[in-house]
Motif scaffolding. Structure first.
Motif, PDB file in Angstrom:
ATOM      1  N   TYR A 131       9.480  -4.004  -3.639  1.00  0.00           N
ATOM      2  CA  TYR A 131       8.360  -3.142  -3.805  1.00  0.00           C
ATOM      3  C   TYR A 131       8.656  -1.775  -3.552  1.00  0.00           C
ATOM      4  O   TYR A 131       9.288  -1.624  -2.246  1.00  0.00           O
ATOM      5  CB  TYR A 131       7.123  -3.827  -3.033  1.00  0.00           C
ATOM      6  CG  TYR A 131       6.660  -5.212  -3.668  1.00  0.00           C
ATOM      7  CD1 TYR A 131       5.657  -5.237  -4.490  1.00  0.00           C
ATOM      8  CD2 TYR A 131       7.537  -6.393  -3.436  1.00  0.00           C
ATOM      9  CE1 TYR A 131       5.228  -6.529  -4.967  1.00  0.00           C
ATOM     10  CE2 TYR A 131       7.072  -7.445  -4.034  1.00  0.00           C
ATOM     11  CZ  TYR A 131       5.904  -7.647  -4.790  1.00  0.00           C
ATOM     12  OH  TYR A 131       5.656  -8.857  -5.161  1.00  0.00           O
ATOM     13  N   TRP A 132       8.248  -0.758  -4.246  1.00  0.00           N
ATOM     14  CA  TRP A 132       8.270   0.549  -3.801  1.00  0.00           C
ATOM     15  C   TRP A 132       7.430   1.534  -4.192  1.00  0.00           C
ATOM     16  O   TRP A 132       6.195   0.957  -4.946  1.00  0.00           O
ATOM     17  CB  TRP A 132       9.819   1.035  -4.268  1.00  0.00           C
ATOM     18  CG  TRP A 132       9.727   1.487  -5.676  1.00  0.00           C
ATOM     19  CD1 TRP A 132       9.579   2.416  -6.439  1.00  0.00           C
ATOM     20  CD2 TRP A 132      10.315   0.390  -6.455  1.00  0.00           C
ATOM     21  NE1 TRP A 132       9.952   2.388  -7.764  1.00  0.00           N
ATOM     22  CE2 TRP A 132      10.259   1.000  -8.024  1.00  0.00           C
ATOM     23  CE3 TRP A 132      10.781  -1.129  -6.340  1.00  0.00           C
ATOM     24  CZ2 TRP A 132      10.798   0.209  -8.805  1.00  0.00           C
ATOM     25  CZ3 TRP A 132      11.134  -1.622  -7.677  1.00  0.00           C
ATOM     26  CH2 TRP A 132      11.164  -1.090  -8.883  1.00  0.00           C
ATOM     27  N   CYS A 133       6.840   2.640  -3.793  1.00  0.00           N
ATOM     28  CA  CYS A 133       6.098   3.823  -4.315  1.00  0.00           C
ATOM     29  C   CYS A 133       6.824   4.587  -5.228  1.00  0.00           C
ATOM     30  O   CYS A 133       7.962   5.113  -4.972  1.00  0.00           O
ATOM     31  CB  CYS A 133       5.429   4.533  -2.991  1.00  0.00           C
ATOM     32  SG  CYS A 133       4.911   3.339  -1.673  1.00  0.00           S
ATOM     33  N   GLU A 134       5.980   5.182  -6.162  1.00  0.00           N
ATOM     34  CA  GLU A 134       6.591   6.244  -6.998  1.00  0.00           C
ATOM     35  C   GLU A 134       5.512   6.965  -7.515  1.00  0.00           C
ATOM     36  O   GLU A 134       4.200   6.711  -7.795  1.00  0.00           O
ATOM     37  CB  GLU A 134       7.282   5.242  -8.338  1.00  0.00           C
ATOM     38  CG  GLU A 134       7.728   6.203  -9.050  1.00  0.00           C
ATOM     39  CD  GLU A 134       8.646   5.371 -10.334  1.00  0.00           C
ATOM     40  OE1 GLU A 134       8.364   5.562 -11.588  1.00  0.00           O
ATOM     41  OE2 GLU A 134       9.219   4.509  -9.977  1.00  0.00           O
ATOM     42  N   ASN A 135       5.911   8.367  -7.641  1.00  0.00           N
ATOM     43  CA  ASN A 135       4.811   9.235  -8.218  1.00  0.00           C
ATOM     44  C   ASN A 135       4.925   9.624  -9.617  1.00  0.00           C
ATOM     45  O   ASN A 135       5.738   9.060 -10.280  1.00  0.00           O
ATOM     46  CB  ASN A 135       4.858  10.377  -7.385  1.00  0.00           C
ATOM     47  CG  ASN A 135       6.121  11.290  -7.358  1.00  0.00           C
ATOM     48  OD1 ASN A 135       6.773  11.263  -8.237  1.00  0.00           O
ATOM     49  ND2 ASN A 135       6.227  12.131  -6.563  1.00  0.00           N
ATOM     50  N   ALA A 166      -4.026  11.087  -3.284  1.00  0.00           N
ATOM     51  CA  ALA A 166      -2.632  10.724  -3.308  1.00  0.00           C
ATOM     52  C   ALA A 166      -2.399  10.033  -4.704  1.00  0.00           C
ATOM     53  O   ALA A 166      -3.052   9.643  -5.689  1.00  0.00           O
ATOM     54  CB  ALA A 166      -2.476   9.323  -2.387  1.00  0.00           C
ATOM     55  N   LYS A 167      -1.040  10.603  -5.273  1.00  0.00           N
ATOM     56  CA  LYS A 167      -0.514  10.359  -6.568  1.00  0.00           C
ATOM     57  C   LYS A 167       0.431   9.372  -6.733  1.00  0.00           C
ATOM     58  O   LYS A 167       1.216   8.874  -7.558  1.00  0.00           O
ATOM     59  CB  LYS A 167       0.008  11.678  -7.260  1.00  0.00           C
ATOM     60  CG  LYS A 167      -1.163  12.715  -7.332  1.00  0.00           C
ATOM     61  CD  LYS A 167      -2.331  12.330  -8.205  1.00  0.00           C
ATOM     62  CE  LYS A 167      -3.304  13.388  -8.274  1.00  0.00           C
ATOM     63  NZ  LYS A 167      -4.590  13.197  -9.104  1.00  0.00           N
ATOM     64  N   TRP A 168       0.580   8.547  -5.559  1.00  0.00           N
ATOM     65  CA  TRP A 168       1.768   7.502  -5.494  1.00  0.00           C
ATOM     66  C   TRP A 168       1.315   6.265  -5.814  1.00  0.00           C
ATOM     67  O   TRP A 168      -0.072   5.744  -5.582  1.00  0.00           O
ATOM     68  CB  TRP A 168       2.449   7.524  -4.073  1.00  0.00           C
ATOM     69  CG  TRP A 168       3.067   8.763  -3.640  1.00  0.00           C
ATOM     70  CD1 TRP A 168       2.580   9.836  -3.282  1.00  0.00           C
ATOM     71  CD2 TRP A 168       4.600   8.821  -3.753  1.00  0.00           C
ATOM     72  NE1 TRP A 168       3.530  10.779  -2.987  1.00  0.00           N
ATOM     73  CE2 TRP A 168       4.832  10.251  -3.070  1.00  0.00           C
ATOM     74  CE3 TRP A 168       5.613   8.016  -4.378  1.00  0.00           C
ATOM     75  CZ2 TRP A 168       6.225  10.784  -3.324  1.00  0.00           C
ATOM     76  CZ3 TRP A 168       6.897   8.337  -4.151  1.00  0.00           C
ATOM     77  CH2 TRP A 168       7.135   9.960  -3.638  1.00  0.00           C
ATOM     78  N   ILE A 169       1.974   5.318  -6.862  1.00  0.00           N
ATOM     79  CA  ILE A 169       1.647   4.284  -7.190  1.00  0.00           C
ATOM     80  C   ILE A 169       2.429   3.024  -6.549  1.00  0.00           C
ATOM     81  O   ILE A 169       3.817   3.347  -6.369  1.00  0.00           O
ATOM     82  CB  ILE A 169       1.091   3.989  -8.553  1.00  0.00           C
ATOM     83  CG1 ILE A 169       2.534   4.262  -9.374  1.00  0.00           C
ATOM     84  CG2 ILE A 169       0.063   4.982  -9.025  1.00  0.00           C
ATOM     85  CD1 ILE A 169       2.307   4.293 -10.813  1.00  0.00           C
ATOM     86  N   VAL A 170       1.992   1.759  -6.619  1.00  0.00           N
ATOM     87  CA  VAL A 170       2.797   0.791  -6.372  1.00  0.00           C
ATOM     88  C   VAL A 170       3.839   0.238  -7.405  1.00  0.00           C
ATOM     89  O   VAL A 170       3.254  -0.086  -8.600  1.00  0.00           O
ATOM     90  CB  VAL A 170       2.046  -0.786  -5.896  1.00  0.00           C
ATOM     91  CG1 VAL A 170       3.177  -1.747  -5.381  1.00  0.00           C
ATOM     92  CG2 VAL A 170       1.272  -0.329  -4.422  1.00  0.00           C
ATOM     93  N   LYS A 171       5.238   0.199  -7.272  1.00  0.00           N
ATOM     94  CA  LYS A 171       5.934  -0.524  -8.335  1.00  0.00           C
ATOM     95  C   LYS A 171       6.775  -1.685  -7.901  1.00  0.00           C
ATOM     96  O   LYS A 171       7.047  -1.816  -6.642  1.00  0.00           O
ATOM     97  CB  LYS A 171       6.952   0.630  -8.805  1.00  0.00           C
ATOM     98  CG  LYS A 171       6.379   1.932  -9.200  1.00  0.00           C
ATOM     99  CD  LYS A 171       5.567   1.826 -10.630  1.00  0.00           C
ATOM    100  CE  LYS A 171       6.632   1.739 -11.654  1.00  0.00           C
ATOM    101  NZ  LYS A 171       6.163   1.525 -13.102  1.00  0.00           N
ATOM    102  N   PRO A 227      -2.601   2.777  -6.302  1.00  0.00           N
ATOM    103  CA  PRO A 227      -2.013   3.149  -4.833  1.00  0.00           C
ATOM    104  C   PRO A 227      -1.769   1.929  -4.001  1.00  0.00           C
ATOM    105  O   PRO A 227      -0.989   2.014  -3.003  1.00  0.00           O
ATOM    106  CB  PRO A 227      -2.670   4.311  -4.553  1.00  0.00           C
ATOM    107  CG  PRO A 227      -3.997   3.765  -5.277  1.00  0.00           C
ATOM    108  CD  PRO A 227      -3.923   3.565  -6.424  1.00  0.00           C
ATOM    109  N   SER A 228      -2.220   0.849  -4.264  1.00  0.00           N
ATOM    110  CA  SER A 228      -2.202  -0.513  -3.591  1.00  0.00           C
ATOM    111  C   SER A 228      -2.508  -1.724  -4.521  1.00  0.00           C
ATOM    112  O   SER A 228      -3.133  -1.489  -5.443  1.00  0.00           O
ATOM    113  CB  SER A 228      -3.080  -0.570  -2.274  1.00  0.00           C
ATOM    114  OG  SER A 228      -4.433  -0.565  -2.778  1.00  0.00           O
ATOM    115  N   ASN A 284       0.857  -1.169  -0.115  1.00  0.00           N
ATOM    116  CA  ASN A 284       0.138  -0.190  -0.062  1.00  0.00           C
ATOM    117  C   ASN A 284       0.716   1.146   0.089  1.00  0.00           C
ATOM    118  O   ASN A 284       1.753   1.452   0.941  1.00  0.00           O
ATOM    119  CB  ASN A 284      -0.932  -0.126   1.208  1.00  0.00           C
ATOM    120  CG  ASN A 284      -2.002   1.123   1.219  1.00  0.00           C
ATOM    121  OD1 ASN A 284      -2.004   1.960   0.472  1.00  0.00           O
ATOM    122  ND2 ASN A 284      -3.042   0.839   1.993  1.00  0.00           N
ATOM    123  N   CYS A 285       0.624   2.112  -0.956  1.00  0.00           N
ATOM    124  CA  CYS A 285       1.254   3.442  -1.103  1.00  0.00           C
ATOM    125  C   CYS A 285       0.235   4.722  -0.704  1.00  0.00           C
ATOM    126  O   CYS A 285       0.570   5.841  -0.932  1.00  0.00           O
ATOM    127  CB  CYS A 285       1.720   3.536  -2.422  1.00  0.00           C
ATOM    128  SG  CYS A 285       3.370   2.588  -2.581  1.00  0.00           S
TER     129      CYS A 285
END
Length: 261
Positions: free
Chosen positions: A94-98, A57-62, A79-80, A50-51
């Motif tokens: 796994y990380w978060c990216e905008n 929120a504009k962050w997505i899972v990568k 985002p998740s 979950n990001c």
């Protein structure tokens, strides 16, 4: 062969975790949240990455495993994402990216078909805090003799106790941790990250730019203020000019009268 592939993917995940990231992005979205809060899972378990923090929120899972593992639930730019069921191919970072390309730190998830996993929090440990590692055997919940390892070197052996506690952890204790139980096998390796509290935020809070309508409103207000300032300056200059003309006229009146006489 499976163990070798698992080790390679976890090494890649660790490199992602240790790689420098944009400082602003790291402060705003340190790491994605993993639920349940651990780094290792048995095959066919379910976990969520979950990001998301709020509705805009504009962050997505990568993730780094999609290219080699084929279609993934985390490929949807959301985002998740929920991995259900978890398979060995879902091992990776796994990380978060905008939208601007900024990214958070990564967490390395390991999915194993074996009987032993090492349970520890997916979040980095704050320097000076305590951390507890739990070696879990899928086949039995009884306490057993466990060997704990850091970077493949035996760290400690516990008897009738499946946990290892590390007090006041420091950055020197970062590394790959694993455990093994006699007769049951060994767990995968997972990276234990230690962060300085003054430089990192262990609770990810993805940020987002101001809404477009707010930026437009600010621009309109700025233009109006400039126009108002120019208008005030024009009025002041006009008044000064009229005052100068009036003063000049009064000064010339006595000369006119003298000339008339």
């Amino acid at each position: 062969m499976e163990d070798a592939a698992l080790c390679i993917r976890l090494s890649v995940a660790a490199l992602i975790l240790m790689a420098p990231v944009d400082r602003c992005a790291a402060q705003e979205a340190a790491f994605p949240r993993i639920s349940p809060d651990r780094l290792q899972f048995y095959e066919y378990e379910v976990f969520t990455v979950n990001c998301e923090r709020d509705a805009v929120a504009k962050w997505i899972v990568k993730t780094d495993h999609a290219a080699s593992a084929g279609s993934s639930p985390c490929d949807a730019a959301a985002p998740s994402c929920s991995i259900d069921p978890a398979l060995n191919k879902h091992t990776g970072g796994y990380w978060c990216e905008n939208e601007e390309g900024q990214r958070s730190g990564a967490v390395g998830i390991a999915v194993t078909a074996g009987s032993v996993i090492l349970e520890m929090s997916a979040h980095p440990v704050l320097q000076g805090h305590d951390v507890t590692l739990h070696c879990r055997n899928k086949k039995t919940g009884s306490q057993q003799t466990v060997d704990f390892y850091r970077n493949e070197s035996r760290l400690e052996t516990t008897y009738n106790k499946n946990t290892l506690s590390i007090s006041s952890v420091s950055t020197s204790e970062e590394g790959f941790y694993s455990c093994s139980i006699s007769g049951a096998g060994a767990s995968p390796q997972s990276w234990l990250a230690v962060v300085n509290q003054s430089k990192a935020d262990v609770e990810p809070r993805p940020s987002h730019p101001p809404p477009l309508h707010l930026l437009r409103l600010l621009c309109v207000v700025a233009v109006l203020l400039v126009d108002l300032l120019l208008l005030v300056m024009g009025v002041l200059v006009g008044r000064k000019h009229r005052g100068t003309v009036a003063s000049s006229t009064k000064l010339r009146l006595p000369e006119t009268e003298v000339c008339t006489q």
